[in-house]
Write a protein that holds these residues in place. Sequence first.
Motif, PDB file in Angstrom:
ATOM      1  N   LEU A 264      -2.229  -4.162  -1.695  1.00  0.00           N
ATOM      2  CA  LEU A 264      -2.893  -3.719  -2.706  1.00  0.00           C
ATOM      3  C   LEU A 264      -3.587  -4.257  -3.695  1.00  0.00           C
ATOM      4  O   LEU A 264      -2.869  -4.849  -4.396  1.00  0.00           O
ATOM      5  CB  LEU A 264      -2.743  -2.248  -2.887  1.00  0.00           C
TER       6      LEU A 264
ATOM      7  N   LEU B 194       1.015  -0.775  -0.478  1.00  0.00           N
ATOM      8  CA  LEU B 194       0.630  -0.041   0.071  1.00  0.00           C
ATOM      9  C   LEU B 194       0.885   1.106   0.356  1.00  0.00           C
ATOM     10  O   LEU B 194       0.555   2.453  -0.620  1.00  0.00           O
ATOM     11  CB  LEU B 194      -0.623  -0.004   1.210  1.00  0.00           C
TER      12      LEU B 194
ATOM     13  N   LEU C 113      -8.307  -4.366  -0.537  1.00  0.00           N
ATOM     14  CA  LEU C 113      -6.984  -4.349   0.916  1.00  0.00           C
ATOM     15  C   LEU C 113      -6.971  -5.214   1.238  1.00  0.00           C
ATOM     16  O   LEU C 113      -7.751  -6.189   1.534  1.00  0.00           O
ATOM     17  CB  LEU C 113      -7.092  -2.743   1.480  1.00  0.00           C
TER      18      LEU C 113
END
Length: 171
Positions: A122, A79, A113
């Motif tokens: 992600l 992420l 997620l």
Amino acid sequence: MSDDVHATVRFRDADLVEALEAAEEEHGSRSEAIRKAVATAYGSGDGAESSDDTGLPVKARDAHRKLVEWAGIGGRLELNTAESVLANHLNIQKEAVRKVALQPLKANDAVALHQGLHEVTLVVGRLDGSEIEAAEPAASTSSGEAVADGGEASDRLDELAEAGAEVADGA
């Protein structure tokens, strides 16, 4: 007071001039091209910021294209790495990436997620909203499988960790 505002803009960047000329051909005039660009970038509330049937803002669609380019459909990105890449690509602050790009994509089921033990990744999906199929099952994902920096730094850290373990064993 009139609702019309007149603005004069000078472009010195050759790439911007070229882009404006291409947009002029597409929209019929330079003025209309600039109006469309401002409406797209800052949202005029008349639907100008989403120009296709997905209903996504332009920056969110651009973000999805970049994510697919980096990781592919079903691919994973850390992420933090994804936010950095998208901030650079979209020319926005890293703090704004979640609101501008990731939240609309998540609401459209174009990304998901995954909370791992040591990181959040992600998972890149399709814009059509079809279910996201990860390249690897979540249970077998290790920290090295998510795309981060191309792997070179991670590989080097692994080498250093192994060398440290060898020194500790030999001491």
